[in-house]
Scaffold this active site. Structure first.
Site: not given
Ligand code: 47J
Length: 332
Positions: A36, A221
């Site tokens: 992420d 992202d």
């Molecule tokens: C678990 C998780 C990771 C992210 C993006 N950074 N989101 C929106 N949710």
């Protein structure tokens, strides 16, 4: 050193998230983690969780690793943009992914996770690839695996080659010429907020015929499924979609699944990237519904624009953490 590992969609019908196999500890424990770029904590489902919060996920058991060391008195707690959350304590242990090994990587063991993590049965945790300033471990924040590995990498970069309903690749330490066509267009990153923030040069509904040259500041992202953009952009797009509405009950723009959809083009410098309509026809709102949820949604509630997987899988993306950091986009 270099590394290369697959990014596998967790669901065969919709690209909700992508997971990558890693090993932690001695002997190695294999988990599938969500890499992420929008966060900077490496956390895992663990033996420290109440069993009812684990629904099929693999867990990390530090007591079964001879190289695990508790980071005394350290805890972490994180909440993501989608409201999901987790918290726990911290070990250091051996972490390996795609042929790369980091000794003494901070591995954050979950003691509690929110319901949406428990329901995501194919995600065993996250590997943050954001800037380490965002790490939530206290009293001393910890470095991401990429920051720990950086000095030993051939180049201080990693790349994302995410794919629509197929396994893609994360590469570390090198840029694979075979994964993209043409040239890479680099634009600056502002690292201060801790995200991979860059400015897109504008957008067009459909191909890049009627391109609007307007700066859109947003984050790249890999951990977010969809694209979140300013309301003006969304209304320009969904105005072209028969039956589209911004549904309060479904929490975003929906439309009849059989409506014709234009593609969406965004700019990086002088380059133009087009997200195919198929990526924007994201998923039925509920199993079997004739109403579909859009892959482009509004960022007005988020306070930041997000180029999530729906956009990233339309390109080959280079996260270059030289000084100053930059992000590169190429066609593929
Ligand atoms: C678990 C998780 C990771 C992210 C993006 N950074 N989101 C929106 N949710």
């Amino acid at each position: 050193a270099t590394g290369s590992a697959p990014a596998v969609p967790i669901d065969e019908r919709f690209d909700i998230a992508y997971v990558t196999p890693v090993t932690i500890g001695t002997p190695p424990q294999t988990l599938m983690l969500d890499f992420d770029t929008g966060s900077s904590d490496l956390w895992v489902f663990s033996s420290h969780m109440p069993p009812f919060q684990v629904r099929g996920q693999e867990i990390y058991t530090p007591d079964e690793s001879s190289t695990a060391r508790l980071l005394e008195g350290h805890t972490w707690s994180i909440m993501y943009g989608d409201g999901s959350a987790s918290r726990g304590n911290v070990y250091v242990d051996t972490f390996a992914v795609g042929g790369l090994t980091v000794l003494n990587q901070a591995v954050q063991t979950a003691q509690q996770v929110s319901a949406s993590f428990t329901s995501a049965t194919n995600i065993d945790g996250l590997v943050g690839l954001g800037f380490s300033t965002l790490n939530t471990v206290r009293p001393e924040s910890q470095l991401t695996f990429f920051d720990n590995a950086k000095a030993s990498l051939d180049n201080p970069v990693f790349t994302a080659d995410l794919k629509y309903m197929a396994a893609g690749t994360y590469d570390f330490g090198f840029i694979d010429r075979a994964k993209y066509t043409g040239e890479i267009t680099y634009v600056p990153i502002d690292p201060d907020p801790g995200y991979w923030i860059f400015t897109s040069s504008g957008y067009a509904v459909g191909a890049s015929s009627n391109f609007s040259a307007t700066p859109i500041i947003g984050i790249a992202d890999t951990g977010t499924s969809l694209v979140y953009l300013p309301t003006a952009v969304l209304t320009a797009y969904y105005r072209q979609v028969q039956g589209a509405t911004n549904s309060r009950s479904y929490g975003g723009y929906v439309f009849p699944c059989d409506s014709a959809l234009p593609s969406f083009t965004f700019g990086v410098g002088e380059e133009r990237f087009t997200i195919p309509a198929s990526y924007i026809r994201y998923a039925p709102v509920t199993e079997g519904s004739a109403t579909c949820f859009g892959g482009l949604q509004s960022s007005s509630e988020l306070g930041i624009n997000i180029w999530g997987d729906v956009a990233l899988k339309a390109a080959f993306v280079v996260f270059d953490s030289r000084s100053p950091p930059r992000i590169g986009w190429a066609k593929k």
